[in-house]
Design an enzyme around this catalytic site. Structure first.
Site, mmCIF file in Angstrom:
data_model
loop_
_atom_site.group_PDB
_atom_site.id
_atom_site.type_symbol
_atom_site.label_atom_id
_atom_site.label_comp_id
_atom_site.label_asym_id
_atom_site.label_seq_id
_atom_site.Cartn_x
_atom_site.Cartn_y
_atom_site.Cartn_z
ATOM 1 N N THR A 96 0.874 -1.187 0.000
ATOM 2 C CA THR A 96 0.000 0.000 0.000
ATOM 3 C C THR A 96 0.903 1.225 0.000
ATOM 4 O O THR A 96 1.620 1.488 0.974
ATOM 5 C CB THR A 96 -0.913 0.021 1.240
ATOM 6 O OG1 THR A 96 -1.607 -1.225 1.317
ATOM 7 C CG2 THR A 96 -1.915 1.166 1.141
ATOM 8 N N LYS A 171 -7.761 1.405 -2.631
ATOM 9 C CA LYS A 171 -7.161 0.874 -1.392
ATOM 10 C C LYS A 171 -7.100 1.959 -0.312
ATOM 11 O O LYS A 171 -7.371 1.703 0.864
ATOM 12 C CB LYS A 171 -5.757 0.339 -1.697
ATOM 13 C CG LYS A 171 -4.969 -0.133 -0.486
ATOM 14 C CD LYS A 171 -5.577 -1.341 0.181
ATOM 15 C CE LYS A 171 -4.824 -1.730 1.447
ATOM 16 N NZ LYS A 171 -5.520 -2.754 2.211
ATOM 17 N N LYS A 240 -0.136 5.220 8.321
ATOM 18 C CA LYS A 240 0.476 5.489 7.006
ATOM 19 C C LYS A 240 -0.602 5.522 5.916
ATOM 20 O O LYS A 240 -0.658 6.458 5.108
ATOM 21 C CB LYS A 240 1.517 4.389 6.726
ATOM 22 C CG LYS A 240 2.206 4.419 5.407
ATOM 23 C CD LYS A 240 1.760 3.363 4.400
ATOM 24 C CE LYS A 240 1.606 1.964 4.858
ATOM 25 N NZ LYS A 240 1.245 0.996 3.849
HETATM 26 P P1 NAP Z 1 5.241 -5.848 8.002
HETATM 27 O O1 NAP Z 1 5.006 -7.183 8.585
HETATM 28 O O2 NAP Z 1 5.641 -4.718 8.893
HETATM 29 O O3 NAP Z 1 6.316 -5.994 6.813
HETATM 30 C C1 NAP Z 1 6.879 -4.866 6.195
HETATM 31 C C2 NAP Z 1 7.881 -5.338 5.164
HETATM 32 O O4 NAP Z 1 8.518 -4.191 4.577
HETATM 33 C C3 NAP Z 1 9.012 -6.196 5.764
HETATM 34 O O5 NAP Z 1 9.405 -7.138 4.815
HETATM 35 C C4 NAP Z 1 10.103 -5.142 5.998
HETATM 36 O O6 NAP Z 1 11.399 -5.685 6.083
HETATM 37 C C5 NAP Z 1 9.937 -4.325 4.725
HETATM 38 N N1 NAP Z 1 10.545 -3.002 4.821
HETATM 39 C C6 NAP Z 1 10.197 -1.987 5.634
HETATM 40 N N2 NAP Z 1 10.986 -0.911 5.406
HETATM 41 C C7 NAP Z 1 11.860 -1.274 4.430
HETATM 42 C C8 NAP Z 1 12.913 -0.597 3.742
HETATM 43 N N3 NAP Z 1 13.224 0.686 4.019
HETATM 44 N N4 NAP Z 1 13.567 -1.273 2.767
HETATM 45 C C9 NAP Z 1 13.245 -2.553 2.475
HETATM 46 N N5 NAP Z 1 12.254 -3.249 3.088
HETATM 47 C C10 NAP Z 1 11.572 -2.607 4.044
HETATM 48 O O7 NAP Z 1 3.948 -5.313 7.220
HETATM 49 P P2 NAP Z 1 2.779 -6.139 6.494
HETATM 50 O O8 NAP Z 1 1.618 -6.209 7.418
HETATM 51 O O9 NAP Z 1 3.335 -7.375 5.869
HETATM 52 O O10 NAP Z 1 2.387 -5.072 5.358
HETATM 53 C C11 NAP Z 1 3.100 -4.994 4.131
HETATM 54 C C12 NAP Z 1 2.302 -4.086 3.196
HETATM 55 O O11 NAP Z 1 0.990 -4.659 3.009
HETATM 56 C C13 NAP Z 1 2.065 -2.669 3.738
HETATM 57 O O12 NAP Z 1 2.101 -1.761 2.673
HETATM 58 C C14 NAP Z 1 0.657 -2.771 4.324
HETATM 59 O O13 NAP Z 1 0.033 -1.493 4.393
HETATM 60 C C15 NAP Z 1 -0.012 -3.721 3.346
HETATM 61 N N6 NAP Z 1 -1.153 -4.508 3.854
HETATM 62 C C16 NAP Z 1 -1.102 -5.115 5.088
HETATM 63 C C17 NAP Z 1 -2.188 -5.872 5.535
HETATM 64 C C18 NAP Z 1 -2.192 -6.559 6.882
HETATM 65 O O14 NAP Z 1 -3.269 -7.013 7.332
HETATM 66 N N7 NAP Z 1 -1.077 -6.686 7.572
HETATM 67 C C19 NAP Z 1 -3.311 -6.043 4.707
HETATM 68 C C20 NAP Z 1 -3.313 -5.438 3.434
HETATM 69 C C21 NAP Z 1 -2.221 -4.682 3.021
HETATM 70 P P3 NAP Z 1 11.917 -6.276 7.513
HETATM 71 O O15 NAP Z 1 11.307 -7.632 7.629
HETATM 72 O O16 NAP Z 1 13.393 -6.286 7.380
HETATM 73 O O17 NAP Z 1 11.438 -5.318 8.578
#
Ligand code: NAP
Length: 291
Positions: A96, A171, A240
């Site tokens: 997102t 989204k 965010k």
């Molecule tokens: P998360 O568990 O916090 O994972 C974030 C990912 O981004 C990790 O792989 C992290 O790496 C990486 N990352 C963060 N900063 C970075 C950087 N500067 N350079 C390279 N990699 C970086 O979050 P998530 O829940 O999986 O969400 C991921 C995306 O999906 C987001 O955009 C979120 O808004 C969207 N989303 C989430 C959900 C949900 O229910 N969780 C549902 C729909 C959409 P590290 O592992 O090294 O920290």
């Protein structure tokens, strides 16, 4: 065998990458912290030393990272995927991101000959791990058609909302409206608690009433019980998304006071417990002093 590079193995990305392995794709993976890749490597994924290494000689690159900065870094950074991807590779951005970032990234990647799909998702990590996400696609119809085999393993519904950027607009409104609902639920529950109501009765009655959206049903149970085990979506990520949505609204000359107030509540939640489940908002709302 079709070859996918998967970049970003957080709560969502880890399960999505696993779906490609389960579906018989060759998969290269990269994550900023390598440990999250260990079990995927054991299941047959190739560890790549950088996004650039992951993207070498693949048919599609799928990214699922936190925000605009992370997305820019993994695509366009010094070791970004765009530095090695072959022209004509599918570039599928599932993170997102802000609307402007989606447009800019599409422009930059198209200049390098890649085929960009704006592809944010809805669904929790459990849906990601089971291939049951809804994909909110912004893309040319022909590009979407071509990408279908790479979208099927991770989804059970694909919504084609329009050209590149349209998936992200949807989204962002979806998650902004979710933020408003959850913040409003937290405030309603705090009033009921403070007034001494039986909170089991409150939760059950909410769940069968007119405001019983899936967000309200899910979060009311967790908030009333203060049970946030298995954080799925954090206050920081929701903040965010809401902030990107309000930037888009501003670009469209819209003033949205309810959404602005909600963003303030999430800013407080982000300070209180950034990496905890967003349901912790229940412990934040009563404390904010007016003015
Ligand atoms: P998360 O568990 O916090 O994972 C974030 C990912 O981004 C990790 O792989 C992290 O790496 C990486 N990352 C963060 N900063 C970075 C950087 N500067 N350079 C390279 N990699 C970086 O979050 P998530 O829940 O999986 O969400 C991921 C995306 O999906 C987001 O955009 C979120 O808004 C969207 N989303 C989430 C959900 C949900 O229910 N969780 C549902 C729909 C959409 P590290 O592992 O090294 O920290």
């Amino acid at each position: 065998m079709a070859h996918v590079a998967f970049i970003g193995l957080g709560r969502m990305g880890h399960g999505m990458a696993g779906r490609y392995l389960d579906s018989g794709f060759a998969v290269s993976v990269w994550n900023r912290s390598r440990a999250k890749a260990d079990d995927l490597i054991a299941r047959g994924a190739r560890w790549a030393d950088s996004p650039a290494d992951a993207a070498r000689d693949v048919d599609a690159i799928v990214t699922m990272v936190a925000d605009d900065n992370a997305s820019r870094e993994v695509w366009l950074g010094k070791n970004g995927a765009a530095t090695t991807a072959r022209p004509d590779t599918l570039a599928i951005e599932c993170s997102t991101v802000s609307h402007q970032h989606a447009l800019d990234l599409a422009h930059d990647l198209r200049e390098r000959g890649l085929i960009y799909l704006d592809c944010p998702v809805t669904g929790l990590p459990e849906a990601a791990a089971n291939g049951k996400l809804t994909l909110l696609v912004g893309a040319d119809a022909a590009d979407l058609e071509r990408a279908q085999p790479y979208l099927a393993p991770i989804s059970n519904a694909i919504r084609h909302l329009g050209p590149v950027g349209a998936g992200t607009v949807f989204k962002l409104i979806n998650n902004l409206m979710g933020a408003v609902q959850i913040a409003s639920l937290a405030e309603g529950l705090r009033i009921a608690e403070q007034a001494g109501l039986d909170m089991t009765m409150v939760q059950e009655t909410l769940a069968s009433g007119a405001v019983a959206s899936p967000q309200v049903v899910r979060h009311s149970k967790r908030m009333v019980a203060r049970d946030f085990a298995g954080a799925s979506f954090t206050a920081a990520l929701r903040h965010k998304d809401a902030s990107y949505a309000l930037t888009l609204a501003q670009d469209l000359q819209l003033d949205l006071p309810v959404s602005r107030a909600t963003l303030d509540v999430y800013a407080a939640a982000k300070v209180h417990a950034p990496d905890d489940d967003e349901g912790r908002l229940i412990d934040v709302v009563g404390r904010i002093k007016p003015g």
